[in-house]
Write a protein that holds these residues in place. Structure first.
Motif, short mmCIF file in Angstrom:
data_model
loop_
_atom_site.label_atom_id
_atom_site.label_comp_id
_atom_site.label_asym_id
_atom_site.label_seq_id
_atom_site.Cartn_x
_atom_site.Cartn_y
_atom_site.Cartn_z
N VAL A 76 44.11 44.58 55.21
CA VAL A 76 44.67 45.18 54.00
C VAL A 76 44.90 44.03 53.04
CG1 VAL A 76 46.57 46.47 52.98
CG2 VAL A 76 45.72 47.08 55.26
N VAL A 77 44.08 43.96 51.99
CA VAL A 77 43.97 42.76 51.18
C VAL A 77 44.79 42.87 49.89
CG1 VAL A 77 42.37 41.24 49.95
CG2 VAL A 77 41.67 42.32 52.11
N THR A 78 45.48 41.78 49.58
CA THR A 78 46.06 41.57 48.25
C THR A 78 45.44 40.31 47.70
OG1 THR A 78 48.18 42.58 48.85
CG2 THR A 78 48.17 41.12 46.94
N GLY A 79 44.90 40.39 46.49
CA GLY A 79 44.34 39.21 45.83
C GLY A 79 45.31 38.69 44.78
N LEU A 80 45.33 37.37 44.62
CA LEU A 80 46.21 36.76 43.62
C LEU A 80 45.44 35.68 42.89
CD1 LEU A 80 49.92 35.79 44.06
CD2 LEU A 80 48.30 34.08 43.19
N ASP A 81 45.49 35.73 41.57
CA ASP A 81 44.82 34.72 40.75
C ASP A 81 45.60 34.59 39.45
OD1 ASP A 81 41.73 33.47 40.97
OD2 ASP A 81 42.59 33.47 38.95
N TRP A 82 45.50 33.41 38.83
CA TRP A 82 46.24 33.19 37.59
C TRP A 82 45.40 33.52 36.36
CZ3 TRP A 82 48.95 28.06 35.78
CH2 TRP A 82 50.12 28.39 35.10
N SER A 83 44.12 33.77 36.57
CA SER A 83 43.21 34.02 35.46
C SER A 83 42.98 35.52 35.30
CB SER A 83 41.87 33.31 35.70
OG SER A 83 40.88 33.82 34.84
N GLU A 84 43.41 36.06 34.19
CA GLU A 84 43.23 37.50 33.95
C GLU A 84 41.76 37.88 33.84
OE1 GLU A 84 43.88 41.38 33.84
OE2 GLU A 84 45.42 39.87 34.27
N MET A 86 39.27 36.61 35.46
CA MET A 86 38.79 36.68 36.84
C MET A 86 39.28 37.97 37.49
SD MET A 86 36.92 34.07 37.99
CE MET A 86 36.57 32.32 37.71
N LEU A 87 40.53 38.30 37.28
CA LEU A 87 41.11 39.50 37.89
C LEU A 87 40.44 40.77 37.38
CD1 LEU A 87 44.89 38.51 37.81
CD2 LEU A 87 43.47 38.77 39.84
N GLU A 88 40.06 40.79 36.10
CA GLU A 88 39.37 41.96 35.56
C GLU A 88 38.08 42.24 36.33
OE1 GLU A 88 38.73 41.21 31.45
OE2 GLU A 88 40.85 41.38 30.90
N ARG A 89 37.36 41.19 36.64
CA ARG A 89 36.11 41.37 37.39
C ARG A 89 36.37 41.75 38.84
NH1 ARG A 89 35.66 38.90 33.03
NH2 ARG A 89 33.70 38.80 31.87
N ALA A 90 37.40 41.17 39.42
CA ALA A 90 37.74 41.53 40.80
C ALA A 90 38.16 42.99 40.90
CB ALA A 90 38.86 40.62 41.31
N ARG A 91 38.96 43.46 39.95
CA ARG A 91 39.43 44.85 39.98
C ARG A 91 38.29 45.83 39.77
NH1 ARG A 91 44.21 42.73 36.32
NH2 ARG A 91 45.82 42.34 37.91
N SER A 92 37.33 45.47 38.93
CA SER A 92 36.20 46.38 38.73
C SER A 92 35.31 46.42 39.97
CB SER A 92 35.38 45.94 37.51
OG SER A 92 34.78 44.67 37.73
N LYS A 93 35.27 45.33 40.70
CA LYS A 93 34.47 45.25 41.92
C LYS A 93 35.13 45.95 43.09
CE LYS A 93 32.68 41.19 42.36
NZ LYS A 93 32.60 39.72 42.63
N PRO A 95 38.23 48.33 43.22
CA PRO A 95 39.35 49.06 42.59
C PRO A 95 40.44 49.47 43.57
CG PRO A 95 37.37 50.42 42.72
CD PRO A 95 36.94 49.03 43.09
N GLU A 96 40.11 49.53 44.88
CA GLU A 96 41.11 49.94 45.86
C GLU A 96 41.97 48.79 46.35
OE1 GLU A 96 37.34 48.85 48.06
OE2 GLU A 96 37.94 49.70 46.14
N VAL A 97 41.66 47.55 45.94
CA VAL A 97 42.43 46.38 46.36
C VAL A 97 43.47 46.05 45.28
CG1 VAL A 97 42.30 43.88 46.81
CG2 VAL A 97 40.58 45.44 47.78
N THR A 98 44.65 45.63 45.72
CA THR A 98 45.70 45.21 44.79
C THR A 98 45.46 43.76 44.39
OG1 THR A 98 47.33 46.68 45.77
CG2 THR A 98 48.18 44.81 44.51
N PHE A 99 45.35 43.52 43.09
CA PHE A 99 45.19 42.17 42.57
C PHE A 99 46.37 41.85 41.65
CE2 PHE A 99 40.78 43.11 43.71
CZ PHE A 99 40.41 41.93 44.35
#
Length: 254
Positions: A76-84, A86-93, A95-99
């Protein structure tokens, strides 16, 4: 000193934000399905086992490639990054993971909230690794595992120096990109400016309280799989670099 560190972290965030749009286009960043994904999965299984629903934090998650890998393994993955960006691309890839947006050195996450923490190519960029390792130690539950995948991208042996000279033959200094200049400027000011050697990272992890610290340099299957995406020169350069995985545990009962 605090002000300087804060400014450097801002520069690091902005540098990766500016690279977000094309980050997955560069070989070695996106994990290709097939043999490369299988090689990464084998590395993570070797040190973490199957996910089995355990809570995993992917630090400096970027565009979500390691999060994607860990989700495939059953975490059960939570991603964390300081770059918004980068996060936009991760969330689109995924969508069910919390970033979450936060500095990996100051996660602001609750203590003892994660079973596993993973990082890929983060430690070499840390401004204050001792503080970061202590922060991650706090976030891990007793018996939790930290897996660091990183490398020394500064020190060069004779083969690497020769390959780099071949690659730069005939190029003028003016052809060096602005991004490369920014990268060199940031690298000169981070803690591991002389290169993040595995033994030095492992020693710092032990000092932060981690136990069962082990270094794994068996990454050849990943490098072979990536070789199809690289030219021969870059493929040989990658294999010549000091790359590794470090597994460390927080003492206590899980």
């Amino acid at each position: 000193m605090t002000s300087s560190n804060r400014d450097l972290r801002d520069e690091i965030r902005d540098y990766w934000s500016d690279r977000a749009a094309t980050f997955d286009d560069e070989p070695g960043h996106r994990i290709a399905d097939g043999s490369e994904m299988a090689a990464w999965e084998a590395l993570f299984r070797r040190h973490l086992g199957d996910g089995e629903g355990r809570a995993l934090l992917d630090l400096a998650s970027g565009t979500g490639e390691i999060a994607r890998l860990c989700q495939r393994l059953g975490f059960v993955v939570t991603g964390l990054d300081w770059s918004e960006p980068m996060l936009e691309r991760a969330r689109s890839k995924l969508p069910e993971v919390t970033f979450l947006q936060a500095d990996a050195e100051r996660t602001m996450l609750p203590s003892a909230s994660m079973d596993v923490i993973v990082t890929r190519h983060l430690v070499w960029t840390l401004v204050d690794p001792a503080a970061a390792f202590a922060e991650w130690f706090s976030v891990l539950r007793p018996g939790g595992i930290l897996l660091v995948v990183d490398g020394d991208f500064v020190s060069r042996g004779w083969l690497a120096r020769m390959l780099l000279q071949l690659g730069s033959a005939g190029r003028r200094r003016s052809s060096v990109s602005a991004a490369a200049t920014r990268h060199e400027d940031i690298l000169a000011r981070v803690h591991f400016s002389a290169g993040a050697r595995a033994d030095a990272v492992a020693t710092m992890l032990q000092a932060a309280g981690y136990g069962e610290v082990s270094i794994d340099t068996r990454l050849a299957s990943i490098h072979r799989a990536q070789g199809a995406q690289f030219g021969w020169r870059k493929s040989m350069l990658r294999r010549s670099e000091h790359r590794y995985a470090i597994r460390a545990c927080k003492p206590g009962q899980p």
